[in-house]
Design a protein around this motif. Sequence first.
Motif, mmCIF file in Angstrom:
data_model
loop_
_atom_site.group_PDB
_atom_site.id
_atom_site.type_symbol
_atom_site.label_atom_id
_atom_site.label_comp_id
_atom_site.label_asym_id
_atom_site.label_seq_id
_atom_site.Cartn_x
_atom_site.Cartn_y
_atom_site.Cartn_z
ATOM 1 N N ARG A 1 8.744 -7.070 10.879
ATOM 2 C CA ARG A 1 8.582 -5.669 10.480
ATOM 3 C C ARG A 1 8.227 -4.816 11.694
ATOM 4 O O ARG A 1 7.729 -5.325 12.707
ATOM 5 C CB ARG A 1 7.479 -5.563 9.430
ATOM 6 C CG ARG A 1 7.745 -6.395 8.165
ATOM 7 C CD ARG A 1 8.235 -5.557 7.040
ATOM 8 N NE ARG A 1 8.549 -6.355 5.863
ATOM 9 C CZ ARG A 1 8.510 -5.888 4.613
ATOM 10 N NH1 ARG A 1 8.157 -4.628 4.388
ATOM 11 N NH2 ARG A 1 8.847 -6.662 3.593
ATOM 12 N N PRO A 2 8.459 -3.494 11.625
ATOM 13 C CA PRO A 2 8.105 -2.613 12.748
ATOM 14 C C PRO A 2 6.621 -2.710 13.100
ATOM 15 O O PRO A 2 5.779 -3.056 12.257
ATOM 16 C CB PRO A 2 8.468 -1.222 12.219
ATOM 17 C CG PRO A 2 9.486 -1.458 11.163
ATOM 18 C CD PRO A 2 9.117 -2.763 10.524
ATOM 19 N N LEU A 3 6.307 -2.379 14.348
ATOM 20 C CA LEU A 3 4.932 -2.482 14.842
ATOM 21 C C LEU A 3 3.962 -1.713 13.977
ATOM 22 O O LEU A 3 2.863 -2.204 13.678
ATOM 23 C CB LEU A 3 4.870 -1.971 16.290
ATOM 24 C CG LEU A 3 3.469 -1.921 16.922
ATOM 25 C CD1 LEU A 3 2.834 -3.306 16.951
ATOM 26 C CD2 LEU A 3 3.548 -1.320 18.313
ATOM 27 N N GLU A 4 4.325 -0.517 13.534
ATOM 28 C CA GLU A 4 3.387 0.282 12.742
ATOM 29 C C GLU A 4 3.076 -0.389 11.397
ATOM 30 O O GLU A 4 1.962 -0.265 10.879
ATOM 31 C CB GLU A 4 3.926 1.695 12.509
ATOM 32 C CG GLU A 4 5.273 1.783 11.809
ATOM 33 C CD GLU A 4 6.454 1.809 12.777
ATOM 34 O OE1 GLU A 4 7.522 2.326 12.373
ATOM 35 O OE2 GLU A 4 6.297 1.319 13.914
ATOM 36 N N ILE A 5 4.040 -1.126 10.853
ATOM 37 C CA ILE A 5 3.802 -1.852 9.607
ATOM 38 C C ILE A 5 2.851 -3.016 9.858
ATOM 39 O O ILE A 5 1.924 -3.273 9.080
ATOM 40 C CB ILE A 5 5.117 -2.353 8.990
ATOM 41 C CG1 ILE A 5 6.022 -1.168 8.622
ATOM 42 C CG2 ILE A 5 4.838 -3.219 7.761
ATOM 43 C CD1 ILE A 5 5.444 -0.246 7.580
ATOM 44 N N ARG A 6 3.064 -3.744 10.945
ATOM 45 C CA ARG A 6 2.189 -4.872 11.277
ATOM 46 C C ARG A 6 0.743 -4.395 11.485
ATOM 47 O O ARG A 6 -0.211 -5.004 10.995
ATOM 48 C CB ARG A 6 2.707 -5.589 12.523
ATOM 49 C CG ARG A 6 3.919 -6.486 12.259
ATOM 50 C CD ARG A 6 4.420 -7.117 13.537
ATOM 51 N NE ARG A 6 5.389 -6.256 14.207
ATOM 52 C CZ ARG A 6 5.610 -6.238 15.511
ATOM 53 N NH1 ARG A 6 4.883 -7.007 16.318
ATOM 54 N NH2 ARG A 6 6.520 -5.444 16.034
ATOM 55 N N GLU A 7 0.599 -3.293 12.221
ATOM 56 C CA GLU A 7 -0.740 -2.743 12.454
ATOM 57 C C GLU A 7 -1.393 -2.314 11.143
ATOM 58 O O GLU A 7 -2.585 -2.566 10.906
ATOM 59 C CB GLU A 7 -0.651 -1.560 13.420
ATOM 60 C CG GLU A 7 -0.267 -1.950 14.838
ATOM 61 C CD GLU A 7 -0.120 -0.751 15.748
ATOM 62 O OE1 GLU A 7 0.197 0.351 15.225
ATOM 63 O OE2 GLU A 7 -0.322 -0.896 16.968
ATOM 64 N N ARG A 8 -0.606 -1.674 10.297
ATOM 65 C CA ARG A 8 -1.125 -1.198 9.012
ATOM 66 C C ARG A 8 -1.549 -2.373 8.134
ATOM 67 O O ARG A 8 -2.597 -2.315 7.470
ATOM 68 C CB ARG A 8 -0.046 -0.371 8.308
ATOM 69 C CG ARG A 8 -0.410 0.128 6.912
ATOM 70 C CD ARG A 8 0.716 0.976 6.329
ATOM 71 N NE ARG A 8 0.416 1.401 4.973
ATOM 72 C CZ ARG A 8 0.700 0.693 3.882
ATOM 73 N NH1 ARG A 8 1.288 -0.487 4.007
ATOM 74 N NH2 ARG A 8 0.401 1.155 2.687
ATOM 75 N N GLU A 9 -0.768 -3.445 8.113
ATOM 76 C CA GLU A 9 -1.086 -4.606 7.287
ATOM 77 C C GLU A 9 -2.407 -5.248 7.696
ATOM 78 O O GLU A 9 -3.197 -5.670 6.848
ATOM 79 C CB GLU A 9 0.051 -5.629 7.363
ATOM 80 C CG GLU A 9 1.259 -5.265 6.537
ATOM 81 C CD GLU A 9 0.968 -5.320 5.052
ATOM 82 O OE1 GLU A 9 0.505 -6.376 4.567
ATOM 83 O OE2 GLU A 9 1.179 -4.302 4.370
ATOM 84 N N LEU A 10 -2.640 -5.323 9.007
ATOM 85 C CA LEU A 10 -3.911 -5.883 9.474
ATOM 86 C C LEU A 10 -5.070 -4.941 9.157
ATOM 87 O O LEU A 10 -6.108 -5.364 8.637
ATOM 88 C CB LEU A 10 -3.840 -6.158 10.972
ATOM 89 C CG LEU A 10 -2.980 -7.350 11.417
ATOM 90 C CD1 LEU A 10 -2.877 -7.387 12.938
ATOM 91 C CD2 LEU A 10 -3.555 -8.656 10.898
ATOM 92 N N ALA A 11 -4.893 -3.665 9.470
ATOM 93 C CA ALA A 11 -5.984 -2.703 9.301
ATOM 94 C C ALA A 11 -6.367 -2.516 7.840
ATOM 95 O O ALA A 11 -7.557 -2.533 7.485
ATOM 96 C CB ALA A 11 -5.592 -1.362 9.922
ATOM 97 N N LEU A 12 -5.367 -2.342 6.957
ATOM 98 C CA LEU A 12 -5.687 -2.142 5.543
ATOM 99 C C LEU A 12 -6.264 -3.409 4.925
ATOM 100 O O LEU A 12 -7.139 -3.339 4.045
ATOM 101 C CB LEU A 12 -4.433 -1.704 4.784
ATOM 102 C CG LEU A 12 -3.916 -0.296 5.087
ATOM 103 C CD1 LEU A 12 -2.702 0.028 4.222
ATOM 104 C CD2 LEU A 12 -5.000 0.750 4.875
ATOM 105 N N GLY A 13 -5.790 -4.569 5.387
ATOM 106 C CA GLY A 13 -6.375 -5.814 4.911
ATOM 107 C C GLY A 13 -7.843 -5.902 5.279
ATOM 108 O O GLY A 13 -8.695 -6.267 4.457
#
Length: 321
Positions: free
Chosen positions: A105-117
């Motif tokens: 997935r795009p970088l912004e999605i990966r970052e969002r998945e970690l942060a929201l988790g």
Amino acid sequence: MSEPAANGASSPPRACLTVDLDSLRFYRDIHGLDRRRDGGPDAAYTVGVRRLLDFFADHHVPATLFVVGRDAEQPAHAELLAEAVSKGFELGNHSYSHFYDLPQRPLEIRERELALGEEAIEAAGGRRPVGYRAPGYNITEDLLQLVASRGYLYDSSVFPCPPYYFAKGAIMAWQRLRSRPSRSAMTPASNLLAPIGPYRPSRDKLWKPDERSRMPVEVPMCLVPGLRFPIIGTSLHLLGESGFNAVYPLLAGAYDEIFQLEFHAIDFMDADDVDSPELVAAQPDLRVPWEKKRALYTHVITRLREKYIFTTLEDAVRALA
């Protein structure tokens, strides 16, 4: 790698029981089944997590639970997670949405998945997680670098198991031929080269140990040395007590620092707990009665206590030199 204790002796080896709290919808994804009733509390929590909390408490085992952030936002689930923390359990990050193809997935999605988790788990358990496990064991160098940039102590995603890798690929290909494609994703084949014990991975080669690296400590899934047969909840059901007894001397000889045994919440359930005959048919471990599983897991814990002390994965990693 063991850290000297205060009296000069080595730190005792640790046994860490970890559980991926995957909701039943993710199993429907794996098997290409239709999703149903995904809005409220999930039986993987109301039955599986409830049962595992009681079981581990009975055996005085503080487990590490890898939590999908979106599930932690469900009030009934959050209540169980808060209870787990109160009993000394650790909560780790299993991403926010459990995308099997997260590394692609795009970088912004990966970052969002970690942060929201992280945010959802902290809200439920009162503390930001320090450990990460990738959905479907699908970890890559790029994703681990992102985990490292967020200050994680450890990652526990690598599964260097050829039998699992090739079986997964064959099943996914078969499901495509049946026009019922899996929503799972293959892991990088290079991860099969990784060590079986804890190590500090190279920044550019996830499978390669590098003690000078500043990457999080990697704690792979447990395997029988040499054969690299997996030792996880599902395979325990195949081995039974006698099979585990047969391989235990090999395991105890290979794992001198951390023996990490991975389960899933569904491992604490059986067919009577699931109202989907299709899922029961596709998931053989659901056809093993809970009472039989309980006896097997009790036996495994008893054998592990011959050598190891039980701690969370965080505590075990912090004890490494």
